[in-house]
Design a protein around this motif. Structure first.
Motif, PDB file in Angstrom:
ATOM      1  N   MET A  14     -10.076  -2.888  55.569  1.00  0.00           N
ATOM      2  CA  MET A  14     -10.173  -1.590  56.224  1.00  0.00           C
ATOM      3  C   MET A  14      -9.300  -1.450  57.470  1.00  0.00           C
ATOM      4  O   MET A  14      -9.228  -0.381  58.067  1.00  0.00           O
ATOM      5  N   LYS A  15      -8.628  -2.507  57.880  1.00  0.00           N
ATOM      6  CA  LYS A  15      -7.786  -2.444  59.081  1.00  0.00           C
ATOM      7  C   LYS A  15      -6.686  -1.384  59.006  1.00  0.00           C
ATOM      8  O   LYS A  15      -6.387  -0.727  60.011  1.00  0.00           O
ATOM      9  N   PRO A  16      -6.022  -1.173  57.838  1.00  0.00           N
ATOM     10  CA  PRO A  16      -4.946  -0.170  57.800  1.00  0.00           C
ATOM     11  C   PRO A  16      -5.383   1.246  58.161  1.00  0.00           C
ATOM     12  O   PRO A  16      -4.543   2.066  58.535  1.00  0.00           O
ATOM     13  N   LEU A  17      -6.688   1.554  58.070  1.00  0.00           N
ATOM     14  CA  LEU A  17      -7.136   2.912  58.357  1.00  0.00           C
ATOM     15  C   LEU A  17      -6.885   3.314  59.811  1.00  0.00           C
ATOM     16  O   LEU A  17      -6.754   4.495  60.128  1.00  0.00           O
ATOM     17  N   MET A  40      -8.751  12.985  58.560  1.00  0.00           N
ATOM     18  CA  MET A  40      -9.296  13.252  57.233  1.00  0.00           C
ATOM     19  C   MET A  40      -8.573  12.458  56.148  1.00  0.00           C
ATOM     20  O   MET A  40      -9.161  12.075  55.142  1.00  0.00           O
ATOM     21  N   LEU A  41      -7.283  12.203  56.368  1.00  0.00           N
ATOM     22  CA  LEU A  41      -6.538  11.370  55.423  1.00  0.00           C
ATOM     23  C   LEU A  41      -7.066   9.938  55.456  1.00  0.00           C
ATOM     24  O   LEU A  41      -7.218   9.297  54.414  1.00  0.00           O
ATOM     25  N   ALA A  42      -7.352   9.456  56.665  1.00  0.00           N
ATOM     26  CA  ALA A  42      -7.941   8.121  56.795  1.00  0.00           C
ATOM     27  C   ALA A  42      -9.284   8.063  56.084  1.00  0.00           C
ATOM     28  O   ALA A  42      -9.612   7.079  55.413  1.00  0.00           O
ATOM     29  N   ALA A  43     -10.052   9.143  56.217  1.00  0.00           N
ATOM     30  CA  ALA A  43     -11.383   9.175  55.590  1.00  0.00           C
ATOM     31  C   ALA A  43     -11.274   9.128  54.075  1.00  0.00           C
ATOM     32  O   ALA A  43     -11.991   8.371  53.412  1.00  0.00           O
ATOM     33  N   VAL A  44     -10.363   9.917  53.498  1.00  0.00           N
ATOM     34  CA  VAL A  44     -10.268   9.977  52.045  1.00  0.00           C
ATOM     35  C   VAL A  44      -9.648   8.698  51.473  1.00  0.00           C
ATOM     36  O   VAL A  44      -9.940   8.315  50.330  1.00  0.00           O
ATOM     37  N   LEU A  45      -8.830   8.005  52.267  1.00  0.00           N
ATOM     38  CA  LEU A  45      -8.261   6.738  51.801  1.00  0.00           C
ATOM     39  C   LEU A  45      -9.309   5.631  51.753  1.00  0.00           C
ATOM     40  O   LEU A  45      -9.088   4.586  51.127  1.00  0.00           O
ATOM     41  N   THR A  46     -10.443   5.862  52.399  1.00  0.00           N
ATOM     42  CA  THR A  46     -11.550   4.919  52.291  1.00  0.00           C
ATOM     43  C   THR A  46     -12.017   4.794  50.845  1.00  0.00           C
ATOM     44  O   THR A  46     -12.455   3.721  50.410  1.00  0.00           O
ATOM     45  N   ILE A  47     -11.905   5.880  50.076  1.00  0.00           N
ATOM     46  CA  ILE A  47     -12.443   5.895  48.711  1.00  0.00           C
ATOM     47  C   ILE A  47     -11.742   4.889  47.800  1.00  0.00           C
ATOM     48  O   ILE A  47     -12.416   4.033  47.211  1.00  0.00           O
ATOM     49  N   SER A  57     -20.142  10.470  53.654  1.00  0.00           N
ATOM     50  CA  SER A  57     -19.852  10.988  52.324  1.00  0.00           C
ATOM     51  C   SER A  57     -18.735  10.190  51.656  1.00  0.00           C
ATOM     52  O   SER A  57     -18.817   9.851  50.466  1.00  0.00           O
ATOM     53  N   MET A  58     -17.693   9.880  52.414  1.00  0.00           N
ATOM     54  CA  MET A  58     -16.585   9.092  51.866  1.00  0.00           C
ATOM     55  C   MET A  58     -17.037   7.672  51.517  1.00  0.00           C
ATOM     56  O   MET A  58     -16.614   7.101  50.503  1.00  0.00           O
ATOM     57  N   LEU A  91      -9.641  14.475  45.983  1.00  0.00           N
ATOM     58  CA  LEU A  91      -9.322  15.864  46.340  1.00  0.00           C
ATOM     59  C   LEU A  91     -10.583  16.671  46.640  1.00  0.00           C
ATOM     60  O   LEU A  91     -10.646  17.404  47.646  1.00  0.00           O
ATOM     61  N   THR A  92     -11.579  16.549  45.765  1.00  0.00           N
ATOM     62  CA  THR A  92     -12.798  17.342  45.962  1.00  0.00           C
ATOM     63  C   THR A  92     -13.559  16.923  47.213  1.00  0.00           C
ATOM     64  O   THR A  92     -14.038  17.775  47.969  1.00  0.00           O
ATOM     65  N   PHE A  93     -13.651  15.621  47.463  1.00  0.00           N
ATOM     66  CA  PHE A  93     -14.349  15.156  48.661  1.00  0.00           C
ATOM     67  C   PHE A  93     -13.583  15.556  49.931  1.00  0.00           C
ATOM     68  O   PHE A  93     -14.192  15.850  50.956  1.00  0.00           O
ATOM     69  N   TYR A  94     -12.269  15.575  49.852  1.00  0.00           N
ATOM     70  CA  TYR A  94     -11.452  15.966  51.003  1.00  0.00           C
ATOM     71  C   TYR A  94     -11.717  17.430  51.376  1.00  0.00           C
ATOM     72  O   TYR A  94     -12.061  17.742  52.523  1.00  0.00           O
ATOM     73  N   PHE A  95     -11.584  18.325  50.400  1.00  0.00           N
ATOM     74  CA  PHE A  95     -11.696  19.749  50.696  1.00  0.00           C
ATOM     75  C   PHE A  95     -13.139  20.188  50.939  1.00  0.00           C
ATOM     76  O   PHE A  95     -13.400  21.021  51.816  1.00  0.00           O
TER      77      PHE A  95
END
Length: 457
Positions: free
Chosen positions: A103-106, A114-121, A161-162, A210-214
């Motif tokens: 998880m360090k790259p986040l 929000m991009l960091a959050a969705v990349l968690t998935i 959520s992510m 995509l859906t979780f992001y928006f």
């Protein structure tokens, strides 16, 4: 018709009992035995067992014994070794080290929270393959990635959520659902994972992201609480001894062995191992490394005890659930439930694909109500091969979408272990978190069905 209506009544009562948090093993076992008795008394359907005890009463006990023996000799031992290895990895902090490093790259995405959050998935989904415990991984991510996301400006519920979305696909050789699904379609875990799961999970994961992001952006605005206005929440976690960085390799070692020695790679043409062998080999190799690292054989053997405790815990929770679920499914089969259901569905004009979609949606809903992907899939999974045969479809057409749908429904359940656990740690509402996940998951399950039955068919 009478047996079919009685079956529906018993299934409904079983669902109510599971929703009300009755012990699932007891409920499924009692319902299965009850249906077998009714099928014998009302329909005259003899109990299907390998060898009779000579007594009608003791034949029901014989059914339980044979189901236990068959499951332990097949998927049971494999699932227990997986559970033991996961517990051993947790004990030596190897899992925590893997998550911490992954998880360090986040932290590099400070300008795009929000991009960091969705990349968690996708990162979390990779971790979930090697750490097949939704609640366990969820808590690890809350302890490691949640503070990072929160400090970047991601709202509390969006971050949770992510994190929940990382566990929506029970995939990989280490998953109990995968073990049962691969057995139902007559394949080994690695073959099922590479040939069937990955081609369906990869495109669906893109839809999930995509859906979780928006939707999370929408909910943040709806709640009038943008990411930067959300106060960082204190996360209470136990103090853990930091393990060396190379310990992060240990949780993925069994998976690496299975892939390298599979027919798809064929590193050694004459060497083939199964999941149980990979787990035991990795366990022994890591034990030697731990003994050297700690300079103490005693401490290594103390860590070894975590493996046996993990095996016992999995036997008491997962393996017994599989046995109870199989007896429940045998009861439904004895009652003629499958034949009647297919006959009535085709009578009203439903095709095999529509019936498969109907059952997939039903398992998704059952997982939401029960809060357990395992309970939902194990309850209906043993019925699927016979149902597929009746519909003239390959078993994989039913098993694959229903197996994945069961774990997706878990992430939309306010009573699921992972939802309750990660929400409770940061003081959020499990109901609010489940609401955030429901709409994205409904769209995702629809996309999964389109990919499976239209795009890839």
């Amino acid at each position: 018709m009478l047996l079919f209506l009685i079956s529906l009544l018993i299934v409904s009562l079983t669902a109510v009992a599971l929703i009300r948090k009755f012990n699932p093993q007891g409920v499924l076992l009692a319902a299965g035995i009850c249906m077998c008795i009714i099928a014998l008394v009302v329909g005259g359907h003899e109990l299907e067992i390998k060898t009779s005890s000579g007594s009608v009463i003791f034949n029901f006990i014989k059914l339980i014994e044979e189901t236990f023996l068959s499951n332990i000799s097949r998927a049971g031992l494999m699932i227990m070794t997986i559970g033991g290895y996961v517990a051993f990895m947790n004990h030596i902090n190897a899992t925590h080290t893997l998550v911490r490093i992954s998880m360090k790259p986040l932290a590099f995405f400070r300008k795009c929270p929000m991009l960091a959050a969705v990349l968690t998935i996708p990162i979390g989904q990779l971790l979930f393959i090697t750490t097949p415990s939704a609640t366990g991984l969820g808590l690890l991510l809350v302890a490691s990635v949640y503070p990072i996301l929160n400090s970047l400006g991601v709202s509390r519920l969006t971050a949770l959520s992510m994190i929940a979305a990382t566990t929506i696909f029970d995939q990989g050789p280490g998953s109990a659902n995968t073990a049962l699904a691969s057995e139902l379609v007559g394949e080994n875990n690695v073959e099922y994972f590479i040939t069937h799961q990955l081609p369906l999970v990869l495109p669906t994961s893109c839809i999930v992201m995509l859906t979780f992001y928006f939707f999370n952006q929408y909910f943040d605005k709806k709640d009038k609480r943008k990411a930067l206005s959300d106060e960082p929440s204190a996360v209470v976690t136990p103090t853990q001894e930091l393990a060396p960085a190379y310990f992060a390799l240990f949780p993925v070692l069994p998976l690496v062995l299975l892939v390298l020695l599979s027919p798809y790679v064929g590193l050694f043409d004459n060497v083939r191992i199964n999941t149980t062998m990979a787990m035991f080999f990795s366990l022994l190799a890591v034990l030697v490394i731990v003994a050297v690292q700690k300079r103490s054989v005693r401490k290594a053997f103390e860590a070894f005890s975590a493996f046996w405790k993990g095996m016992g815990n999995v036997f008491g929770s997962v393996v017994t659930l599989i046995v109870a679920s199989e007896i429940f499914s045998k009861g439904l089969i004895q009652m003629g439930f499958v034949d009647s259901l297919i006959a009535y569905s085709t009578h009203v004009g439903l095709t095999g694909v529509l019936i498969a979609i109907l059952f997939t949606v039903m398992i998704f809903s059952a997982a939401m109500l029960m809060g357990s992907g395992n309970a939902a899939f194990f309850s209906f999974g043993p019925l699927l091969p016979e149902m597929a045969q009746r519909l003239g479809m390959p078993a994989i057409s039913l098993v694959l979408p229903m197996q994945l749908a069961s774990s997706m429904g878990r992430a939309a359940s306010p009573i699921a272990g992972i939802i309750v656990a990660i929400a409770g740690v940061v003081g959020a509402s499990p109901i609010d978190l489940a609401k955030r996940n429901t709409l994205p998951l409904i769209i995702s399950i629809a996309s999964l069905l389109v990919f499976h039955f239209i795009v890839t068919s």
